[in-house]
Design a protein around this motif. Structure first.
Motif, PDB file in Angstrom:
ATOM      1  N   GLN A 132       0.840  -1.207   0.000  1.00 41.27           N
ATOM      2  CA  GLN A 132       0.000   0.000   0.000  1.00 41.27           C
ATOM      3  C   GLN A 132       0.872   1.252   0.000  1.00 41.27           C
ATOM      4  O   GLN A 132       0.606   2.212  -0.725  1.00 41.27           O
ATOM      5  CB  GLN A 132      -0.913   0.008   1.238  1.00 41.27           C
ATOM      6  N   GLU A 133       1.924   1.219   0.815  1.00 39.61           N
ATOM      7  CA  GLU A 133       2.800   2.382   0.927  1.00 39.61           C
ATOM      8  C   GLU A 133       3.564   2.625  -0.380  1.00 39.61           C
ATOM      9  O   GLU A 133       3.718   3.775  -0.810  1.00 39.61           O
ATOM     10  CB  GLU A 133       3.771   2.177   2.111  1.00 39.61           C
ATOM     11  N   VAL A 134       4.025   1.542  -1.024  1.00 46.32           N
ATOM     12  CA  VAL A 134       4.734   1.697  -2.305  1.00 46.32           C
ATOM     13  C   VAL A 134       3.817   2.361  -3.326  1.00 46.32           C
ATOM     14  O   VAL A 134       4.211   3.322  -3.993  1.00 46.32           O
ATOM     15  CB  VAL A 134       5.241   0.324  -2.821  1.00 46.32           C
ATOM     16  N   PHE A 135       2.564   1.903  -3.405  1.00 45.21           N
ATOM     17  CA  PHE A 135       1.644   2.502  -4.377  1.00 45.21           C
ATOM     18  C   PHE A 135       1.272   3.939  -3.989  1.00 45.21           C
ATOM     19  O   PHE A 135       1.063   4.783  -4.866  1.00 45.21           O
ATOM     20  CB  PHE A 135       0.397   1.630  -4.566  1.00 45.21           C
ATOM     21  N   ARG A 136       1.230   4.214  -2.685  1.00 44.91           N
ATOM     22  CA  ARG A 136       0.954   5.587  -2.262  1.00 44.91           C
ATOM     23  C   ARG A 136       2.096   6.517  -2.702  1.00 44.91           C
ATOM     24  O   ARG A 136       1.871   7.589  -3.251  1.00 44.91           O
ATOM     25  CB  ARG A 136       0.787   5.654  -0.741  1.00 44.91           C
ATOM     26  N   LEU A 137       3.332   6.045  -2.496  1.00 47.09           N
ATOM     27  CA  LEU A 137       4.491   6.853  -2.888  1.00 47.09           C
ATOM     28  C   LEU A 137       4.539   7.046  -4.403  1.00 47.09           C
ATOM     29  O   LEU A 137       4.861   8.129  -4.889  1.00 47.09           O
ATOM     30  CB  LEU A 137       5.784   6.187  -2.386  1.00 47.09           C
ATOM     31  N   ILE A 138       4.189   5.968  -5.129  1.00 49.02           N
ATOM     32  CA  ILE A 138       4.200   6.057  -6.597  1.00 49.02           C
ATOM     33  C   ILE A 138       3.141   7.050  -7.079  1.00 49.02           C
ATOM     34  O   ILE A 138       3.363   7.786  -8.037  1.00 49.02           O
ATOM     35  CB  ILE A 138       3.991   4.658  -7.225  1.00 49.02           C
ATOM     36  N   SER A 139       1.999   7.109  -6.363  1.00 46.72           N
ATOM     37  CA  SER A 139       0.921   8.002  -6.795  1.00 46.72           C
ATOM     38  C   SER A 139       1.329   9.473  -6.695  1.00 46.72           C
ATOM     39  O   SER A 139       0.712  10.347  -7.302  1.00 46.72           O
ATOM     40  CB  SER A 139      -0.344   7.750  -5.972  1.00 46.72           C
ATOM     41  N   GLU A 140       2.376   9.746  -5.925  1.00 42.95           N
ATOM     42  CA  GLU A 140       2.861  11.134  -5.803  1.00 42.95           C
ATOM     43  C   GLU A 140       3.841  11.499  -6.927  1.00 42.95           C
ATOM     44  O   GLU A 140       4.283  12.625  -7.027  1.00 42.95           O
ATOM     45  CB  GLU A 140       3.558  11.317  -4.448  1.00 42.95           C
ATOM     46  N   LYS A 141       4.213  10.480  -7.717  1.00 44.60           N
ATOM     47  CA  LYS A 141       5.173  10.699  -8.815  1.00 44.60           C
ATOM     48  C   LYS A 141       4.401  10.976 -10.092  1.00 44.60           C
ATOM     49  O   LYS A 141       3.199  10.705 -10.173  1.00 44.60           O
ATOM     50  CB  LYS A 141       6.046   9.450  -8.999  1.00 44.60           C
ATOM     51  N   PRO A 142       5.080  11.450 -11.127  1.00 44.14           N
ATOM     52  CA  PRO A 142       4.383  11.663 -12.402  1.00 44.14           C
ATOM     53  C   PRO A 142       3.764  10.351 -12.877  1.00 44.14           C
ATOM     54  O   PRO A 142       4.412   9.313 -12.801  1.00 44.14           O
ATOM     55  CB  PRO A 142       5.507  12.096 -13.361  1.00 44.14           C
ATOM     56  N   PRO A 143       2.511  10.389 -13.360  1.00 47.09           N
ATOM     57  CA  PRO A 143       1.868   9.143 -13.772  1.00 47.09           C
ATOM     58  C   PRO A 143       2.666   8.433 -14.854  1.00 47.09           C
ATOM     59  O   PRO A 143       3.214   9.067 -15.744  1.00 47.09           O
ATOM     60  CB  PRO A 143       0.509   9.596 -14.318  1.00 47.09           C
ATOM     61  N   GLY A 144       2.733   7.124 -14.750  1.00 45.62           N
ATOM     62  CA  GLY A 144       3.420   6.333 -15.777  1.00 45.62           C
ATOM     63  C   GLY A 144       4.920   6.276 -15.636  1.00 45.62           C
ATOM     64  O   GLY A 144       5.606   5.662 -16.443  1.00 45.62           O
ATOM     65  N   SER A 145       5.481   6.912 -14.597  1.00 45.00           N
ATOM     66  CA  SER A 145       6.932   6.918 -14.489  1.00 45.00           C
ATOM     67  C   SER A 145       7.477   5.732 -13.689  1.00 45.00           C
ATOM     68  O   SER A 145       8.677   5.491 -13.667  1.00 45.00           O
ATOM     69  CB  SER A 145       7.418   8.232 -13.881  1.00 45.00           C
ATOM     70  N   TYR A 146       6.594   5.017 -13.002  1.00 49.50           N
ATOM     71  CA  TYR A 146       7.004   3.839 -12.240  1.00 49.50           C
ATOM     72  C   TYR A 146       6.054   2.704 -12.572  1.00 49.50           C
ATOM     73  O   TYR A 146       4.869   2.937 -12.755  1.00 49.50           O
ATOM     74  CB  TYR A 146       6.887   4.087 -10.734  1.00 49.50           C
ATOM     75  N   TRP A 147       6.536   1.479 -12.627  1.00 46.23           N
ATOM     76  CA  TRP A 147       5.605   0.354 -12.623  1.00 46.23           C
ATOM     77  C   TRP A 147       6.143  -0.796 -11.782  1.00 46.23           C
ATOM     78  O   TRP A 147       7.330  -0.863 -11.492  1.00 46.23           O
ATOM     79  CB  TRP A 147       5.198  -0.080 -14.024  1.00 46.23           C
ATOM     80  N   VAL A 148       5.212  -1.634 -11.350  1.00 41.00           N
ATOM     81  CA  VAL A 148       5.512  -2.632 -10.328  1.00 41.00           C
ATOM     82  C   VAL A 148       5.190  -4.037 -10.839  1.00 41.00           C
ATOM     83  O   VAL A 148       4.109  -4.266 -11.377  1.00 41.00           O
ATOM     84  CB  VAL A 148       4.670  -2.363  -9.049  1.00 41.00           C
ATOM     85  N   GLU A 149       6.134  -4.947 -10.659  1.00 42.51           N
ATOM     86  CA  GLU A 149       5.875  -6.348 -10.971  1.00 42.51           C
ATOM     87  C   GLU A 149       6.074  -7.177  -9.709  1.00 42.51           C
ATOM     88  O   GLU A 149       6.920  -6.845  -8.877  1.00 42.51           O
ATOM     89  CB  GLU A 149       6.847  -6.845 -12.037  1.00 42.51           C
ATOM     90  N   VAL A 150       5.304  -8.243  -9.615  1.00 43.98           N
ATOM     91  CA  VAL A 150       5.344  -9.068  -8.409  1.00 43.98           C
ATOM     92  C   VAL A 150       5.727 -10.489  -8.764  1.00 43.98           C
ATOM     93  O   VAL A 150       5.297 -11.033  -9.782  1.00 43.98           O
ATOM     94  CB  VAL A 150       3.945  -9.094  -7.742  1.00 43.98           C
ATOM     95  N   SER A 151       6.543 -11.117  -7.922  1.00 44.17           N
ATOM     96  CA  SER A 151       6.743 -12.563  -8.007  1.00 44.17           C
ATOM     97  C   SER A 151       6.584 -13.131  -6.602  1.00 44.17           C
ATOM     98  O   SER A 151       6.862 -12.451  -5.610  1.00 44.17           O
ATOM     99  CB  SER A 151       8.117 -12.898  -8.590  1.00 44.17           C
ATOM    100  N   VAL A 152       6.071 -14.356  -6.540  1.00 45.36           N
ATOM    101  CA  VAL A 152       5.889 -15.021  -5.247  1.00 45.36           C
ATOM    102  C   VAL A 152       6.524 -16.398  -5.344  1.00 45.36           C
ATOM    103  O   VAL A 152       6.179 -17.198  -6.216  1.00 45.36           O
ATOM    104  CB  VAL A 152       4.394 -15.150  -4.870  1.00 45.36           C
ATOM    105  N   VAL A 153       7.474 -16.633  -4.451  1.00 43.89           N
ATOM    106  CA  VAL A 153       8.268 -17.843  -4.527  1.00 43.89           C
ATOM    107  C   VAL A 153       8.270 -18.541  -3.173  1.00 43.89           C
ATOM    108  O   VAL A 153       8.281 -17.888  -2.133  1.00 43.89           O
ATOM    109  CB  VAL A 153       9.716 -17.463  -4.934  1.00 43.89           C
TER     110      VAL A 153
END
Ligand code: ADP
Ligand code: MG
Length: 312
Positions: A132-153
């Motif tokens: 939640q915090e990562v996405f909150r921080l990203i929302s303060e950045k210019p849109p489209g400048s960050y993206w997130v990928e997830v892996s679960v191992v």
């Protein structure tokens, strides 16, 4: 940094089910670990017929049994700012079975499907809160400048299982993956599934599906304990210009001079996002036009380790 969390005594801490002498049963559910202050743990060691000994242990931070998930996360949250500043971050829970690792990392587990409950937000652990915090921080950045990928191992018996791998029908199932050593001497899992996620609830849905596959072996201490390590990785990719590419970006990042090829690796959602004029990185055309842009990856690894009584 090493923090120590003391969990409250729970019904399964009582002597029921343990074949020990009457004498020991009386002491069995007694509290032995105390937070003497917020950096010191006091452990009272008492055995029948022996004088009791108090031992103290120092940590960077000690949480007593009444400290909330919120308080624990508050100490972790600043690391996520570092993550977006270009540092790799790893947060792991270590301890014996039943000591509260999964509770701390994920939150309370649902009985029926081994997923974690999202009903009571105050009970959520570090993994959902960090996301939640990562996405909150990203929302303060210019849109489209960050993206997130997830892996679960999951690592179980020295084997690695990809908990997000899908079969041909799109059903998630745990596939064993090989680890290779790259030319740079790093370990890598080349065929691992990475899913792009756009918000915290997409992430929680994905992780919950993976968690239901987690290999579980009940032990005496706690029926839902696990002998496997769980590693949830968020890979954050961003675009930085040459001017901003300062010392804080040193480390494991991959950086490339952007060209047509690199911009084509953008997730589809990014490429379609051309209308956002405020974003420097919103369209490949804009990217190509800008000199010295670099693609940088940082990783957040969130680890719920297997019970440490098995380390031997
Ligand atoms: P581990 O993953 O280390 O084996 P768990 O996280 O499954 O241990 O915790 C064991 C039990 O204790 C679970 O029922 C969990 O909900 C409970 N528990 C752990 N820590 C706390 C805490 N700080 N407050 C309340 N309950 C807790
Ligand atoms: Mg656990």
């Amino acid at each position: 940094r090493v923090h120590c969390r003391i969990r409250p005594l729970l019904p399964f801490d009582t002597a029921a089910g343990h074949s020990i002498s009457q004498d020991r049963q009386r002491n069995f559910s007694e509290k032995v670990a105390y937070a003497a202050d917020d950096e010191t743990v006091l452990v009272k060691c008492s055995r029948p017929g022996h004088a009791s000994i108090n031992k103290t242990f120092q940590f960077e931070r000690v949480y007593n049994a009444s400290e909330s998930q919120d308080t624990v996360f508050a100490d972790v949250a600043p690391l996520l700012t570092s993550l977006l500043d270009g540092y790799n971050v790893c947060i792991m829970a270590y301890g014996q079975t039943g000591s509260g690792k999964t509770y701390t990392m994920l939150g309370p587990q649902l009985e029926e499907n081994f997923a974690f409950s999202t009903e009571d937000e105050s009970e959520l652990g570090i993994i959902p809160r960090a996301t939640q915090e990562v996405f909150r921080l990203i929302s303060e950045k210019p849109p489209g400048s960050y993206w997130v990928e997830v892996s679960v191992v999951e690592v179980y018996n020295n084997e690695i299982f990809d908990l997000l791998a899908k079969d041909s029908c799109g059903k998630v199932f745990g596939v064993k993956r090989d680890v290779v050593t790259t030319r740079e001497g790093k370990s890598d899992v080349p065929l691992l599934t990475y899913e792009t996620v756009e918000n915290a609830s997409e992430f929680l849905h994905l992780v919950n599906k993976g968690l239901q596959l987690r290999v579980r072996h009940p032990t005496l201490v706690h029926a839902h304990s696990s002998r496997s390590h769980l590693v949830v990785t968020l890979t954050i990719t961003t675009i930085v210009s040459g001017d901003n590419f300062g010392t804080s970006w040193e480390g494991e990042q991959t950086s490339q001079r952007l060209n047509k090829e690199v911009s084509c690796t953008f997730p589809q959602k990014m490429r379609d996002n051309k209308s956002t004029s405020s974003s420097r990185a919103s369209s490949p055309a804009q990217l190509e036009a800008t000199e010295k842009l670099k693609q940088v990856k940082t990783r957040l690894q969130l680890v719920d380790l297997a019970g440490s009584e098995c380390v031997g």
